[in-house]
Motif scaffolding. Structure first.
Motif, PDB file in Angstrom:
ATOM      1  N   VAL A 126      10.428  -6.524   5.414  1.00 53.37           N
ATOM      2  CA  VAL A 126       9.218  -5.702   5.265  1.00 53.37           C
ATOM      3  C   VAL A 126       8.548  -6.043   3.938  1.00 53.37           C
ATOM      4  O   VAL A 126       7.328  -6.190   3.865  1.00 53.37           O
ATOM      5  CB  VAL A 126       9.551  -4.199   5.357  1.00 53.37           C
ATOM      6  N   TRP A 127       9.343  -6.214   2.893  1.00 52.58           N
ATOM      7  CA  TRP A 127       8.808  -6.568   1.576  1.00 52.58           C
ATOM      8  C   TRP A 127       8.034  -7.890   1.645  1.00 52.58           C
ATOM      9  O   TRP A 127       6.936  -8.003   1.106  1.00 52.58           O
ATOM     10  CB  TRP A 127       9.936  -6.668   0.562  1.00 52.58           C
ATOM     11  N   ARG A 128       8.631  -8.868   2.319  1.00 49.91           N
ATOM     12  CA  ARG A 128       7.970 -10.174   2.437  1.00 49.91           C
ATOM     13  C   ARG A 128       6.621 -10.032   3.131  1.00 49.91           C
ATOM     14  O   ARG A 128       5.620 -10.583   2.674  1.00 49.91           O
ATOM     15  CB  ARG A 128       8.862 -11.154   3.209  1.00 49.91           C
ATOM     16  N   LEU A 129       6.575  -9.258   4.206  1.00 46.03           N
ATOM     17  CA  LEU A 129       5.319  -9.050   4.919  1.00 46.03           C
ATOM     18  C   LEU A 129       4.300  -8.307   4.058  1.00 46.03           C
ATOM     19  O   LEU A 129       3.109  -8.596   4.095  1.00 46.03           O
ATOM     20  CB  LEU A 129       5.567  -8.271   6.208  1.00 46.03           C
ATOM     21  N   LEU A 130       4.776  -7.357   3.290  1.00 47.00           N
ATOM     22  CA  LEU A 130       3.901  -6.543   2.450  1.00 47.00           C
ATOM     23  C   LEU A 130       3.304  -7.333   1.291  1.00 47.00           C
ATOM     24  O   LEU A 130       2.154  -7.127   0.913  1.00 47.00           O
ATOM     25  CB  LEU A 130       4.697  -5.345   1.920  1.00 47.00           C
ATOM     26  N   THR A 131       4.077  -8.275   0.746  1.00 42.70           N
ATOM     27  CA  THR A 131       3.632  -8.978  -0.457  1.00 42.70           C
ATOM     28  C   THR A 131       3.120 -10.389  -0.205  1.00 42.70           C
ATOM     29  O   THR A 131       2.693 -11.057  -1.148  1.00 42.70           O
ATOM     30  CB  THR A 131       4.776  -9.032  -1.492  1.00 42.70           C
ATOM     31  N   ASP A 132       3.156 -10.834   1.035  1.00 41.42           N
ATOM     32  CA  ASP A 132       2.649 -12.163   1.374  1.00 41.42           C
ATOM     33  C   ASP A 132       1.158 -12.037   1.712  1.00 41.42           C
ATOM     34  O   ASP A 132       0.793 -11.503   2.756  1.00 41.42           O
ATOM     35  CB  ASP A 132       3.427 -12.718   2.566  1.00 41.42           C
ATOM     36  N   GLY A 167       1.892 -17.009  -8.456  1.00 42.46           N
ATOM     37  CA  GLY A 167       2.650 -16.236  -7.484  1.00 42.46           C
ATOM     38  C   GLY A 167       2.300 -14.760  -7.513  1.00 42.46           C
ATOM     39  O   GLY A 167       1.536 -14.289  -8.354  1.00 42.46           O
ATOM     40  N   PHE A 168       2.906 -14.019  -6.578  1.00 45.46           N
ATOM     41  CA  PHE A 168       2.672 -12.595  -6.447  1.00 45.46           C
ATOM     42  C   PHE A 168       3.470 -11.849  -7.505  1.00 45.46           C
ATOM     43  O   PHE A 168       4.680 -12.010  -7.613  1.00 45.46           O
ATOM     44  CB  PHE A 168       3.099 -12.132  -5.043  1.00 45.46           C
ATOM     45  N   GLY A 169       2.793 -11.014  -8.285  1.00 45.86           N
ATOM     46  CA  GLY A 169       3.459 -10.224  -9.315  1.00 45.86           C
ATOM     47  C   GLY A 169       2.435  -9.412 -10.074  1.00 45.86           C
ATOM     48  O   GLY A 169       1.241  -9.412  -9.723  1.00 45.86           O
ATOM     49  N   PRO A 170       2.864  -8.700 -11.118  1.00 50.94           N
ATOM     50  CA  PRO A 170       1.917  -7.913 -11.903  1.00 50.94           C
ATOM     51  C   PRO A 170       0.723  -8.757 -12.351  1.00 50.94           C
ATOM     52  O   PRO A 170       0.895  -9.874 -12.822  1.00 50.94           O
ATOM     53  CB  PRO A 170       2.751  -7.431 -13.091  1.00 50.94           C
ATOM     54  N   GLY A 171      -0.459  -8.225 -12.130  1.00 51.82           N
ATOM     55  CA  GLY A 171      -1.691  -8.930 -12.477  1.00 51.82           C
ATOM     56  C   GLY A 171      -2.331  -9.656 -11.309  1.00 51.82           C
ATOM     57  O   GLY A 171      -3.512  -9.993 -11.363  1.00 51.82           O
ATOM     58  N   ALA A 228       2.873  -3.037 -10.561  1.00 50.00           N
ATOM     59  CA  ALA A 228       4.329  -3.132 -10.729  1.00 50.00           C
ATOM     60  C   ALA A 228       4.974  -3.583  -9.430  1.00 50.00           C
ATOM     61  O   ALA A 228       4.497  -3.254  -8.344  1.00 50.00           O
ATOM     62  CB  ALA A 228       4.902  -1.768 -11.137  1.00 50.00           C
ATOM     63  N   VAL A 229       6.052  -4.360  -9.564  1.00 44.71           N
ATOM     64  CA  VAL A 229       6.850  -4.782  -8.410  1.00 44.71           C
ATOM     65  C   VAL A 229       8.322  -4.587  -8.730  1.00 44.71           C
ATOM     66  O   VAL A 229       8.773  -4.904  -9.823  1.00 44.71           O
ATOM     67  CB  VAL A 229       6.592  -6.259  -8.009  1.00 44.71           C
ATOM     68  N   GLU A 230       9.037  -4.029  -7.764  1.00 43.22           N
ATOM     69  CA  GLU A 230      10.488  -3.889  -7.837  1.00 43.22           C
ATOM     70  C   GLU A 230      11.038  -4.313  -6.478  1.00 43.22           C
ATOM     71  O   GLU A 230      11.330  -3.479  -5.631  1.00 43.22           O
ATOM     72  CB  GLU A 230      10.870  -2.432  -8.133  1.00 43.22           C
ATOM     73  N   PRO A 231      11.120  -5.654  -6.241  1.00 45.56           N
ATOM     74  CA  PRO A 231      11.543  -6.134  -4.924  1.00 45.56           C
ATOM     75  C   PRO A 231      12.938  -5.656  -4.564  1.00 45.56           C
ATOM     76  O   PRO A 231      13.798  -5.664  -5.444  1.00 45.56           O
ATOM     77  CB  PRO A 231      11.519  -7.650  -5.064  1.00 45.56           C
ATOM     78  N   PRO A 232      13.226  -5.318  -3.367  1.00 47.96           N
ATOM     79  CA  PRO A 232      12.318  -5.013  -2.264  1.00 47.96           C
ATOM     80  C   PRO A 232      12.118  -3.502  -2.096  1.00 47.96           C
ATOM     81  O   PRO A 232      12.129  -2.983  -0.998  1.00 47.96           O
ATOM     82  CB  PRO A 232      13.063  -5.584  -1.060  1.00 47.96           C
ATOM     83  N   ASP A 280     -10.461   5.984  -9.814  1.00 45.70           N
ATOM     84  CA  ASP A 280      -9.517   4.873  -9.690  1.00 45.70           C
ATOM     85  C   ASP A 280      -8.409   5.304  -8.742  1.00 45.70           C
ATOM     86  O   ASP A 280      -7.990   6.468  -8.753  1.00 45.70           O
ATOM     87  CB  ASP A 280      -8.916   4.496 -11.046  1.00 45.70           C
ATOM     88  N   TYR A 281      -7.959   4.357  -7.920  1.00 45.67           N
ATOM     89  CA  TYR A 281      -6.933   4.645  -6.931  1.00 45.67           C
ATOM     90  C   TYR A 281      -5.659   3.902  -7.285  1.00 45.67           C
ATOM     91  O   TYR A 281      -5.699   2.771  -7.741  1.00 45.67           O
ATOM     92  CB  TYR A 281      -7.405   4.214  -5.531  1.00 45.67           C
ATOM     93  N   ARG A 282      -4.534   4.557  -7.058  1.00 45.71           N
ATOM     94  CA  ARG A 282      -3.231   3.937  -7.228  1.00 45.71           C
ATOM     95  C   ARG A 282      -2.507   4.076  -5.897  1.00 45.71           C
ATOM     96  O   ARG A 282      -2.371   5.172  -5.372  1.00 45.71           O
ATOM     97  CB  ARG A 282      -2.447   4.622  -8.331  1.00 45.71           C
ATOM     98  N   VAL A 283      -2.052   2.944  -5.368  1.00 44.20           N
ATOM     99  CA  VAL A 283      -1.355   2.921  -4.091  1.00 44.20           C
ATOM    100  C   VAL A 283       0.072   2.462  -4.347  1.00 44.20           C
ATOM    101  O   VAL A 283       0.283   1.380  -4.901  1.00 44.20           O
ATOM    102  CB  VAL A 283      -2.051   1.969  -3.082  1.00 44.20           C
ATOM    103  N   THR A 284       1.036   3.290  -3.964  1.00 40.44           N
ATOM    104  CA  THR A 284       2.441   2.979  -4.181  1.00 40.44           C
ATOM    105  C   THR A 284       3.148   2.862  -2.835  1.00 40.44           C
ATOM    106  O   THR A 284       3.075   3.775  -2.010  1.00 40.44           O
ATOM    107  CB  THR A 284       3.125   4.075  -5.028  1.00 40.44           C
ATOM    108  N   TRP A 285       3.778   1.726  -2.621  1.00 39.82           N
ATOM    109  CA  TRP A 285       4.590   1.472  -1.422  1.00 39.82           C
ATOM    110  C   TRP A 285       6.044   1.585  -1.841  1.00 39.82           C
ATOM    111  O   TRP A 285       6.484   0.902  -2.766  1.00 39.82           O
ATOM    112  CB  TRP A 285       4.336   0.066  -0.890  1.00 39.82           C
ATOM    113  N   THR A 286       6.800   2.439  -1.152  1.00 39.32           N
ATOM    114  CA  THR A 286       8.220   2.611  -1.432  1.00 39.32           C
ATOM    115  C   THR A 286       8.996   2.280  -0.167  1.00 39.32           C
ATOM    116  O   THR A 286       8.706   2.827   0.901  1.00 39.32           O
ATOM    117  CB  THR A 286       8.511   4.060  -1.878  1.00 39.32           C
ATOM    118  N   LEU A 287       9.969   1.376  -0.283  1.00 36.14           N
ATOM    119  CA  LEU A 287      10.789   0.949   0.858  1.00 36.14           C
ATOM    120  C   LEU A 287      12.217   1.431   0.635  1.00 36.14           C
ATOM    121  O   LEU A 287      12.778   1.223  -0.448  1.00 36.14           O
ATOM    122  CB  LEU A 287      10.778  -0.568   0.987  1.00 36.14           C
ATOM    123  N   ARG A 288      12.780   2.068   1.653  1.00 38.81           N
ATOM    124  CA  ARG A 288      14.156   2.553   1.567  1.00 38.81           C
ATOM    125  C   ARG A 288      14.915   2.106   2.807  1.00 38.81           C
ATOM    126  O   ARG A 288      14.562   2.471   3.925  1.00 38.81           O
ATOM    127  CB  ARG A 288      14.170   4.079   1.478  1.00 38.81           C
TER     128      ARG A 288
END
Length: 156
Positions: free
Chosen positions: A17-23, A41-45, A68-72, A85-93
């Motif tokens: 799921v992380w790969r799909l989300l960040t690709d 690459g994909f990361g902060p900034g 911020a990224v904390e894979p996965p 301003d909007y902040r969108v946070t995806w949390t995977l458990r």
């Protein structure tokens, strides 16, 4: 500040799921277009622009910046708006369901007024905007679940 959160279980391991989300190439297929604005690459900034379809058929252009990224497990994005301003946070458990790997995904959008008129708009349209945001977040999760199902089918 307003906050809307939606959760969904996705039949895939958190790393998938992380790969799909960040690709961002996957995002390009799920939306009408993604334009990456930063090299590397994909990361902060990392910054990109998406053209997203609205329920009424119109197009909405949004710009996202990875905060911020904390894979996965966690991905935090920022998206500037007019007066807000909007902040969108995806949390995977990771969770186990029927003996298979699944992921509980929560996506939260927070809106912070940056201009006085942003507070006024939030007061006037708060409930209506929250329902629209909830619908958009549900569509994003449905798209992510569909992409995970497609990836699982292709791998089989």
């Amino acid at each position: 500040m307003s906050r809307v959160a939606v959760t969904r279980s996705i039949e895939a391991h958190a790393v998938d799921v992380w790969r799909l989300l960040t690709d961002l190439t996957v995002r390009a297929h799920a939306t009408r277009g993604v334009e990456v604005l930063t090299p590397g690459g994909f990361g902060p900034g990392t910054t990109w622009r998406e053209v997203r379809s609205q329920p009424d058929g119109s197009a909405l252009i949004e710009e996202f910046v990875v905060v911020a990224v904390e894979p996965p497990r966690r991905l935090v994005l920022s998206s500037p708006g007019a007066g807000v301003d909007y902040r969108v946070t995806w949390t995977l458990r990771p969770v186990r369901r029927r003996g298979r790997g699944c992921t509980q995904v929560t996506v939260t959008q927070e809106a912070v007024a940056t201009e006085p008129y942003g507070r006024v708009v939030a007061l006037l349209l708060g409930g209506l905007a929250a329902r629209a945001v909830e619908g958009a977040l549900r569509r994003d999760l449905a798209d992510l679940a569909a992409a995970a199902a497609d990836a699982t089918t292709e791998a089989a």
